[in-house]
Structures are given as C-alpha cells and as structure tokens.
Write a protein that holds these residues in place. Structure first.
Motif, PDB file in Angstrom:
ATOM      1  N   LEU A 143      46.044  54.675   9.079  1.00  0.00           N
ATOM      2  CA  LEU A 143      45.459  55.751  10.048  1.00  0.00           C
ATOM      3  C   LEU A 143      45.035  56.947   9.387  1.00  0.00           C
TER       4      LEU A 143
ATOM      5  N   VAL B  80      52.946  53.579   9.493  1.00  0.00           N
ATOM      6  CA  VAL B  80      52.555  53.368  10.976  1.00  0.00           C
ATOM      7  C   VAL B  80      53.561  52.687  11.531  1.00  0.00           C
TER       8      VAL B  80
ATOM      9  N   ARG C 248      43.848  54.374  14.960  1.00  0.00           N
ATOM     10  CA  ARG C 248      44.965  54.149  15.591  1.00  0.00           C
ATOM     11  C   ARG C 248      45.186  52.764  16.308  1.00  0.00           C
TER      12      ARG C 248
ATOM     13  N   GLU D 154      41.758  61.866  15.070  1.00  0.00           N
ATOM     14  CA  GLU D 154      42.224  60.634  14.171  1.00  0.00           C
ATOM     15  C   GLU D 154      41.596  59.515  14.319  1.00  0.00           C
TER      16      GLU D 154
ATOM     17  N   SER E 193      50.032  59.175  14.343  1.00  0.00           N
ATOM     18  CA  SER E 193      48.757  60.020  14.346  1.00  0.00           C
ATOM     19  C   SER E 193      49.164  61.342  14.774  1.00  0.00           C
TER      20      SER E 193
ATOM     21  N   ARG F 148      38.021  56.520   6.832  1.00  0.00           N
ATOM     22  CA  ARG F 148      38.574  55.431   7.038  1.00  0.00           C
ATOM     23  C   ARG F 148      37.765  54.218   6.791  1.00  0.00           C
TER      24      ARG F 148
ATOM     25  N   VAL G 183      52.760  53.973  15.930  1.00  0.00           N
ATOM     26  CA  VAL G 183      51.347  54.725  15.912  1.00  0.00           C
ATOM     27  C   VAL G 183      51.221  56.156  16.672  1.00  0.00           C
TER      28      VAL G 183
END
Length: 226
Positions: free
Chosen positions: A43, A94, A36, A33, A103, A165, A99
C-alpha cells in the motif's frame, strides 16, 4: 433527503486550501493512499505541500486520469511542490495491521517526513487521530469525503501514490509474470483470480484478504481416512 454525490461529480479546486489560508495557515499538505483494495503488493501513501504560486493544470483525482496523464503530472508535481513524500507499507505489514490501520500509518509516516512540516493537513476521508488517542494528532487537519476529487493537494498526493505504486507493481510483474500485475496492478480482476486458482498466492499476496485466503493451502491438511 439529499442524494450523496459520486466522486466523479465533484470539481477539484483550492477551496479547502483557501479556507485554511484565511485562518493563517501557509504550508498545507494533502495526503492520500493507493492500493488499499488490492490483493497483492504494498500500500502506498503520499503527502504533498503544493506551492500556490506554481499552479499545475490538470491535477485531479488519480482515478479520473489515464496512466499517461498521471505519468506526465507526477514529475511536475515533484518539481513544483514545496515538499512531498511517498511511503510504502508492504503486504505482510498490511496483513499484520489490517488495511485501514496500514493506510493511516502510511499517511502519517509520509506527513511526518515532510520538510518543511505542514501547519495544516487535508486528508482523503482518513482521520489521523486514533479513537483512543486523547491528545489527538499534533497538526490540525481536516478529513474530506471524496477529498481526492475535491482538493488539489489531496489529488496531487493521490497521483504520486498511484504512480509510485504502479511502477512497483510493474517491477513485481517481472518477478511474478503469472499474475499479469502490469495489467491488473494487483487488484481482483478476472485474470488475477484465474492466476490465483492456477498458481496459488505468491509471497506478495495479502493473506488476510478473503479472495487470497480462499486459495491458500491449509497449514495442516486433513490426514484422516478418505
């Protein structure tokens, strides 16, 4: 007592993939991921099945690579991989899940979207089975501490998640330029904290994260005597 190694002291190899191959596995997915620890934005998680016949020199933990190196490697990973998938979990979800669970969900969604499906999975320190799930995750997996620095499959996933991201945060920077997101990518840098203090949170901030909560206006301000 043995000293715990820092991620920077590991070498990224195919050792874990080779171990799975010796047990008869052929489609080995790595997953990881990105984002985070950020205060703002979604995320991201990625899952990748690399083709051992098509090695990609330079693949490593995304945190060890420059933005330019990641940008060069990401299209090569996508072109040479047997399969890959990238999934985003937005800031509101999230907050709703926490979190850690966000994830885990993002990784599982990315893995479940792979075609063909993997027959073994390597994750970066994330157990895919919930503690109260007696049946366990349906595909065998191995959770590896500092996996993104030790496994090329997990490292490839970390690169795809990070590049995806970062591209999204650059788009958000055009919508919310006051937070300098193209520079800080939503993380808690001094310039981001200064922008929070000046402008307050925007809709993309994760409201359950303490540094953001500190700048939220109370829903019902105290209305008593001064």
């Amino acid at each position: 007592m043995a000293r715990a190694l820092d991620s920077g002291e590991y070498t990224c190899t195919r050792i874990f993939e080779s171990q799975a191959e010796r047990r008869g596995c052929r489609l080995i997915a790595g997953c990881d991921e990105a984002g985070r620890g950020a205060l703002l934005g979604p995320l991201y998680a990625a899952a990748v099945i690399l083709d051992p016949a098509k090695p990609i020199p330079g693949v490593d933990d995304s945190k060890k690579l420059s933005a330019e190196e990641r940008a060069e490697l990401a299209p090569e990973i996508r072109a040479k991989a047997i399969a890959y998938q990238v999934v985003a979990i937005d800031a509101a979800l999230v907050d709703a899940l926490n979190v850690y669970q966000a994830s885990r969900r993002a990784m599982i969604e990315a893995l479940q979207s792979l075609d063909p499906a993997p027959d073994f999975i390597l994750t970066d320190a994330m157990p895919l089975s919930a503690r109260d799930d007696a049946a366990g995750f349906p595909i065998p997996y191995r959770s590896i501490i500092h996996g993104d620095a030790r496994s090329v499959s997990i490292a490839a996933a970390s690169i795809l998640a990070k590049v995806s991201r970062d591209a999204h945060l650059e788009q958000l920077d055009r919508i919310y330029p006051q937070y300098q997101l193209a520079k800080n990518k939503g993380y808690g840098t001094p310039d981001h904290f200064a922008s929070l203090a000046r402008h307050g949170p925007c809709p993309e901030h994760r409201r359950t994260f303490q540094p953001v909560k500190d700048y939220l206006l109370p829903l019902f301000p105290f209305a008593g005597n001064p």
